[in-house]
Scaffold this active site. Structure first.
Site, PDB file in Angstrom:
ATOM      1  N   CYS A  83       1.334  -1.545   0.016  1.00  0.00           N
ATOM      2  CA  CYS A  83      -0.296   0.371   0.027  1.00  0.00           C
ATOM      3  C   CYS A  83       1.292   1.580  -0.041  1.00  0.00           C
ATOM      4  O   CYS A  83       1.818   1.697   0.631  1.00  0.00           O
ATOM      5  CB  CYS A  83      -0.817   0.409   1.697  1.00  0.00           C
ATOM      6  SG  CYS A  83      -1.980   1.606   1.524  1.00  0.00           S
ATOM      7  N   ASN A 183       1.184  -8.806 -10.741  1.00  0.00           N
ATOM      8  CA  ASN A 183       0.183  -7.347 -10.180  1.00  0.00           C
ATOM      9  C   ASN A 183       0.650  -6.545 -10.990  1.00  0.00           C
ATOM     10  O   ASN A 183       2.149  -6.522 -10.760  1.00  0.00           O
ATOM     11  CB  ASN A 183       0.452  -7.709  -8.838  1.00  0.00           C
ATOM     12  CG  ASN A 183      -1.104  -6.311  -8.810  1.00  0.00           C
ATOM     13  OD1 ASN A 183      -0.881  -5.322  -7.932  1.00  0.00           O
ATOM     14  ND2 ASN A 183      -1.902  -6.193  -9.654  1.00  0.00           N
ATOM     15  N   GLY A 184      -0.196  -5.533 -11.959  1.00  0.00           N
ATOM     16  CA  GLY A 184       0.354  -5.018 -13.095  1.00  0.00           C
ATOM     17  C   GLY A 184      -0.176  -5.418 -14.282  1.00  0.00           C
ATOM     18  O   GLY A 184       0.752  -6.401 -15.049  1.00  0.00           O
ATOM     19  N   ALA A 207      -6.323  -6.286  -9.791  1.00  0.00           N
ATOM     20  CA  ALA A 207      -7.639  -5.795  -8.953  1.00  0.00           C
ATOM     21  C   ALA A 207      -8.107  -4.827  -9.091  1.00  0.00           C
ATOM     22  O   ALA A 207      -9.386  -4.798  -9.568  1.00  0.00           O
ATOM     23  CB  ALA A 207      -5.756  -4.635  -7.899  1.00  0.00           C
TER      24      ALA A 207
END
Length: 345
Positions: A83, A183-184, A207
């Site tokens: 985060c 991720n991405g 996400a």
């Protein structure tokens, strides 16, 4: 995803080929101290598996206490080290722990020793590939059993998000023995397939892409009202806060609600406070555009080029302007206004 991966949304995603879901990120200290927060966080059902419950925090003993309460309800406990938001900086958690390797070793090793389920970590990369590899290997040595690597640095967020580096992710995959999820840059099924091929990872996490199109793993871009109505049916069965519902619907209908002709419906959705009101607005949007979707009427949209585009009623990922475009636009605004103040577009 905070306020976004609640039970109803997880069940919607699972119905459309998501094979593993994460809970929202929960603050370990609040989780331990607040029974109401804890009860709401652990809302689940037998079909909601496999499930990883994610915590943030910076104290090993508190994280262990929270994780011990959660482990009967999940298949692994994840430590959020990714985060990048200001609140994480103030609370010294998330991506703002990535420089304190001694503390992270203590946290991961303590949880690994005391839990009966695996400990996993979600991380961001460093600019240096070598430093990123060393970071991943440190977490593996401490007891992390799976890594999810977001291929962006801590500074790449908001209008400065930019493109994720799959090279960094591949380097991690090549240098650790535990499973790695990438991720991405996942905006469609083709991205997922290309990512697996280029990185060699064991899986891919979506996400933001999932929030704008929960059918992403099926390779389908449905008309927005289909996932919206399916989601509202699930909320009937698995209630959640009104703010979650509104947030999901705004993302699903992002393109349509951006059209001037739908500003009144956007306002209506923003003021909605009951499932009946939300459903009514969704059905109005469906009635307004289904004739175009079915081909009964021709959709004519003014275009500045000859590129093929999705019509606005279909779910599609949100695409930000590039950091370069943002900085150029911000400088232009400063010059024209003379304010000298930073502005977010």
């Amino acid at each position: 995803m905070v306020d976004a991966s609640e039970l109803a949304w997880r069940m919607l995603s699972r119905a459309h080929k998501a094979e593993l879901c994460y809970s929202p990120m929960f603050h370990s200290y609040v989780f331990v101290k607040d029974p109401k927060y804890q009860k709401e966080a652990l809302a689940s059902c037998p079909q909601d598996r496999p499930l990883i419950i994610q915590f943030c925090g910076n104290k090993a003993d508190i994280l262990v206490e929270a994780a011990k309460l959660a482990e009967p309800y999940c298949d692994a406990v994840d430590i959020n080290l990714g985060c990048p938001q200001a609140i994480a900086k103030r609370g010294h958690y998330g991506a703002f722990l990535q420089d304190d390797w001694e503390l992270l070793t203590e946290i991961v090793s303590t949880l690994s020793q005391k839990l009966n389920v695996p400990v996993t970590c979600k991380v961001r990369i460093f600019e240096s590939i070598d430093h990123t590899i060393a970071y991943a290997k440190m977490l593996e040595k401490a007891g992390c059993k799976m890594l999810t690597v977001h291929g962006r640095t801590r500074e790449q967020r908001g209008p400065l998000t930019g493109i994720a580096s799959w090279k960094h992710i591949k380097a991690v995959r090549d240098n650790v023995s535990i499973p790695v999820l990438a991720n991405g840059n996942i905006q469609c099924l083709a991205d997922l397939e290309r990512c697996l091929e280029e990185t060699g990872c064991n899986g891919v996490m979506s996400a933001e892409g999932n929030l704008y199109n929960p059918f992403i793993f099926e390779g389908v871009n449905p008309p927005s009202w289909e996932p919206a109505l399916e989601y509202l049916d699930l909320v009937e069965k698995f209630p959640c806060p009104t703010s979650y519902i509104r947030g999901h619907l705004f993302k699903l209908f992002q393109q349509l609600l951006g059209l001037p002709d739908n500003f009144k419906l956007r306002e209506e959705l923003g003021k909605g406070s009951t499932l009946k009101e939300f459903r009514t607005t969704v059905l109005k949007l469906k009635e307004k555009y289904i004739q175009f979707h079915n081909g009964a009427q021709v959709w004519n949209e003014e275009k500045e080029d000859f590129n093929l585009q999705f019509p606005p009623w279909l779910c599609r990922s949100y695409v930000r302007m590039t950091p370069e475009e943002y900085l150029k636009k911000m400088e232009s605004f400063k010059a024209s206004s003379g304010s000298g103040k930073e502005v977010t577009f």
